[in-house]
Motif scaffolding. Structure first.
Motif, PDB file in Angstrom:
ATOM      1  N   TYR A   1       0.778  -1.165  -0.026  1.00 33.43           N
ATOM      2  CA  TYR A   1       0.169   0.108  -0.054  1.00 33.43           C
ATOM      3  C   TYR A   1       1.185   1.471  -0.355  1.00 33.43           C
ATOM      4  O   TYR A   1       0.513   2.393  -0.561  1.00 33.43           O
ATOM      5  CB  TYR A   1      -0.953  -0.191   0.926  1.00 33.43           C
ATOM      6  CG  TYR A   1      -2.115  -0.913   1.190  1.00 33.43           C
ATOM      7  CD1 TYR A   1      -2.347  -1.715   0.071  1.00 33.43           C
ATOM      8  CD2 TYR A   1      -2.922  -1.649   2.514  1.00 33.43           C
ATOM      9  CE1 TYR A   1      -3.692  -3.027   0.309  1.00 33.43           C
ATOM     10  CE2 TYR A   1      -3.065  -2.476   2.780  1.00 33.43           C
ATOM     11  CZ  TYR A   1      -3.641  -3.500   1.513  1.00 33.43           C
ATOM     12  OH  TYR A   1      -4.440  -4.333   1.631  1.00 33.43           O
TER      13      TYR A   1
ATOM     14  N   SER B   1       1.987   1.922  -3.207  1.00 34.53           N
ATOM     15  CA  SER B   1       0.771   2.526  -4.186  1.00 34.53           C
ATOM     16  C   SER B   1       1.346   3.937  -3.946  1.00 34.53           C
ATOM     17  O   SER B   1       0.753   4.369  -5.138  1.00 34.53           O
ATOM     18  CB  SER B   1      -0.065   1.563  -4.193  1.00 34.53           C
ATOM     19  OG  SER B   1       0.175   0.373  -4.413  1.00 34.53           O
ATOM     20  N   THR B   2       1.038   4.793  -3.269  1.00 32.54           N
ATOM     21  CA  THR B   2       0.965   5.934  -2.799  1.00 32.54           C
ATOM     22  C   THR B   2       2.095   6.806  -3.250  1.00 32.54           C
ATOM     23  O   THR B   2       1.884   7.884  -3.478  1.00 32.54           O
ATOM     24  CB  THR B   2       0.940   6.084  -1.046  1.00 32.54           C
ATOM     25  OG1 THR B   2       1.457   5.377  -0.671  1.00 32.54           O
ATOM     26  CG2 THR B   2      -0.600   5.583  -0.838  1.00 32.54           C
TER      27      THR B   2
ATOM     28  N   SER C   1       4.699   9.033   3.907  1.00 31.13           N
ATOM     29  CA  SER C   1       4.132   7.631   3.719  1.00 31.13           C
ATOM     30  C   SER C   1       5.773   6.654   3.166  1.00 31.13           C
ATOM     31  O   SER C   1       6.254   6.077   4.349  1.00 31.13           O
ATOM     32  CB  SER C   1       3.660   7.533   2.144  1.00 31.13           C
ATOM     33  OG  SER C   1       2.250   8.067   2.164  1.00 31.13           O
TER      34      SER C   1
ATOM     35  N   LEU D   1      -6.395   5.379  -1.889  1.00 30.81           N
ATOM     36  CA  LEU D   1      -4.452   5.924  -1.680  1.00 30.81           C
ATOM     37  C   LEU D   1      -5.017   6.983  -1.444  1.00 30.81           C
ATOM     38  O   LEU D   1      -3.926   6.736  -0.400  1.00 30.81           O
ATOM     39  CB  LEU D   1      -4.080   5.746  -3.509  1.00 30.81           C
ATOM     40  CG  LEU D   1      -4.311   4.908  -4.403  1.00 30.81           C
ATOM     41  CD1 LEU D   1      -3.057   4.906  -5.625  1.00 30.81           C
ATOM     42  CD2 LEU D   1      -3.310   3.021  -3.697  1.00 30.81           C
ATOM     43  N   ASN D   2      -5.619   7.704  -1.337  1.00 34.11           N
ATOM     44  CA  ASN D   2      -5.708   9.050  -0.439  1.00 34.11           C
ATOM     45  C   ASN D   2      -6.220   8.652   0.480  1.00 34.11           C
ATOM     46  O   ASN D   2      -5.793   9.445   1.845  1.00 34.11           O
ATOM     47  CB  ASN D   2      -6.327  10.448  -1.629  1.00 34.11           C
ATOM     48  CG  ASN D   2      -6.554  10.805  -2.277  1.00 34.11           C
ATOM     49  OD1 ASN D   2      -4.473  10.975  -2.369  1.00 34.11           O
ATOM     50  ND2 ASN D   2      -6.597  11.064  -3.312  1.00 34.11           N
TER      51      ASN D   2
ATOM     52  N   ARG E   1      -3.340   7.343   2.156  1.00 31.45           N
ATOM     53  CA  ARG E   1      -2.214   8.207   2.573  1.00 31.45           C
ATOM     54  C   ARG E   1      -2.662   9.261   4.165  1.00 31.45           C
ATOM     55  O   ARG E   1      -1.634   9.199   5.068  1.00 31.45           O
ATOM     56  CB  ARG E   1      -2.524   9.278   1.809  1.00 31.45           C
ATOM     57  CG  ARG E   1      -1.805   8.714   0.335  1.00 31.45           C
ATOM     58  CD  ARG E   1      -1.022   9.953  -0.694  1.00 31.45           C
ATOM     59  NE  ARG E   1      -0.456   9.381  -1.921  1.00 31.45           N
ATOM     60  CZ  ARG E   1      -1.248   9.361  -3.363  1.00 31.45           C
ATOM     61  NH1 ARG E   1      -2.402   9.757  -2.831  1.00 31.45           N
ATOM     62  NH2 ARG E   1      -0.673   8.202  -3.964  1.00 31.45           N
TER      63      ARG E   1
END
Length: 538
Positions: A137, A140-141, A201, A459-460, A463
């Motif tokens: 994850y 991915s961000t 992140s 994804l946000n 984050r």
């Protein structure tokens, strides 16, 4: 390709060598040059030796654990190095499904009765499993920065390579070798004291590297699904309105039709018709058409290549040298797309038929035509009984995605533990991939925007969770209030889709109470994607 090659080489060589030996031994047994008893005795002796080697494995991690975690790490590297959105989605989904599959294996009590040389240190393996999911994850961000056109593009490329290097070093944990992590590029970017959301992140990612190397055994309890039997469930499942019952009924009718027709017209080798049905039968008509197209084209190419090679090297010892190579490709190409693997299967079958009979070309063509007849039966039955098309699944699946995103916001707002949030994100990503596949199979490209909007929101939200956990929150109720506003907007979208009364307030940023610029920025991005979804249906 080299990554997949290195992980599957051992398994592929064993499978292809074993099959080749069986073919050669069977050929000699049928010709009378070797006694059947000697053949069986050799087979049993080899099995005993193989089992003994497996039992006497004294390494820290079992083969099952080592192989699967090596594959996970390779997949993470492929996600990190994805050059476009298609590659990213493909490898992200492949990794999510692999992680989900491993969780299912470890969640079953039967794992405790498996060969201890296959699965060892189960608690530690679970710890690593969840950490690998977090890494997925996080990558991915942050990967969007790799494609930035600013002056630091070279710096981010170095970061990408450093993450690759560290992932590769994690493999040494399962080889009992030292792990040497690098932090040079990470420290350089951190010294800039910019991009706080991105750095939140990145901090977590590099901290995870340290935690994994240090080891740990978090108290992780996998949720097992208890399937309780009840007459009511049985009654509900045996219903003409039940999708699974409909599919089972269609499958049974298609197989039965194939068997009946082959018996009625006295067609020899009628099993190929049934195999044709089994090969292409799917729930949705669109998927059946696609698999038929792939099967027919790859089979024809396989027949042409296979017959050409056999005729070229007929009555030559070189043919028996090619057979193990063909079998190697048959096992090696299994993870590749179906047309590629089916091509290798047909070439292998052509070789085997050439050993069995001189009329091998007629046999292989008869098999092809029989299976095509099975394809036609499967397609006809699927169209006659409860036809399901991919386009019919688009909106139900999208509504489910909306519900899942709303629940994810609730988990974050109520400060649920990280495991629940990870599980929710994993479910959403898996459903989004299915949603993407349905869009492609139904050729409804206009709905691709909905997939992209939903992916951005997911994804946000991750984050946002990462950033919130990296700072000290004085008043979490403010974040809870703002997330509740975003959740209500999803509720309004859902009501709109179900033709119920709704009120969608577009300028939600005016209602946010949070004063943290970074949190506010992420929430505004989420709100913008929500507005795009809303406007899509106007």
């Amino acid at each position: 390709m080299s990554l997949i090659y290195s992980e599957n080489l051992n398994k592929t060589l064993i499978s292809s060598t074993f099959t080749s030996i069986i073919i050669y031994a069977s050929k000699d047994a049928f010709s009378g040059s070797i006694e059947t008893f000697d053949l069986m005795a050799g087979f049993m002796l080899g099995s005993i030796i193989g089992i003994s080697i497996r039992i006497l494995n004294f390494t820290g991690y079992g083969e099952f654990t080592k192989k699967n975690f090596a594959i996970i790490i390779n997949n993470l590297k492929l996600v990190n190095n994805s050059k476009n959105s298609y590659e990213f989605k493909f490898w992200q989904n492949k990794t999510v499904l692999l992680l989900e599959n491993l969780k299912n294996i470890f969640s079953k009590q039967s794992v405790n009765y498996k060969d201890s040389s296959l699965i060892k240190n189960q608690t530690r393996a679970l710890f690593y499993l969840y950490k690998m999911e977090e890494i997925l994850y996080l990558i991915s961000t942050i990967r969007i920065k790799y494609f930035s056109d600013n002056k630091r593009k070279i710096l981010f490329k170095r970061l990408q390579n450093e993450i690759d290097y560290n992932l590769n070093e994690l493999k040494n944990l399962f080889k009992n070798e030292p792990v040497n992590l690098k932090f040079d590029t990470y420290d350089r970017i951190k010294s800039l004291k910019e991009m706080p959301i991105f750095m939140a992140s990145l901090d977590v990612l590099y901290n995870l590297f340290k935690i994994i190397v240090a080891g740990g055994e978090e108290k992780i309890v996998l949720k097992t699904r208890k399937n309780t039997f009840s007459m009511r469930k049985l009654k509900d499942s045996i219903s003409l309105n039940n999708t699974l019952f409909q599919y089972s009924f269609k499958f049974a009718i298609a197989i039965s039709s194939g068997v009946f027709i082959t018996n009625f017209f006295n067609i020899s080798k009628g099993m190929w018709v049934s195999l044709g049905v089994i090969t292409v039968m799917r729930m949705k008509i669109d998927n059946i058409k696609l698999i038929i197209q792939d099967s027919v084209i790859s089979t024809l190419f396989g027949i042409i290549v296979g017959i050409s090679i056999v005729l070229l090297f007929q009555n030559s010892l070189f043919l028996f040298i090619i057979i193990p190579i063909v079998l190697f490709l048959l096992f090696y190409l299994k993870p590749f797309p179906y047309p590629v693997w089916n091509f290798s299967l047909i070439v292998a079958m052509t070789f085997l038929f050439s050993i069995i009979s001189n009329n091998f070309s007629e046999l292989i063509m008869f098999r092809f035509l029989s299976m095509c007849f099975g394809f036609a039966i499967a397609l006809l039955i699927s169209k006659l009984f409860w036809p399901i098309r991919s386009k019919d699944e688009i909106m139900p699946l999208f509504k489910q995605n909306i519900t899942d995103l709303s629940k994810l916001m609730k988990d974050i707002a109520t400060a649920e533990n990280d495991i629940n949030i990870r599980e929710r994100i994993g479910t959403i990503l898996k459903n989004l991939n299915e949603f993407n596949n349905i869009i492609k199979s139904s050729k409804k490209d206009s709905y691709q925007k909905l997939h992209d909007f939903s992916m951005n929101i997911t994804l946000n939200l991750f984050r946002l969770t990462t950033y919130i956990n990296s700072i000290k929150i004085e008043n979490y109720d403010i974040i809870k209030n703002d997330l509740t506003i975003l959740r209500r907007r999803f509720d309004m979208i859902d009501k709109k889709l179900n033709h119920l009364p709704y009120y969608f307030y577009e300028n939600s940023s005016e209602l946010f109470l949070n004063k943290d610029k970074r949190i506010l920025l992420l929430m505004e991005r989420i709100a913008k994607d929500q507005e795009d979804i809303y406007l899509f249906f106007n």
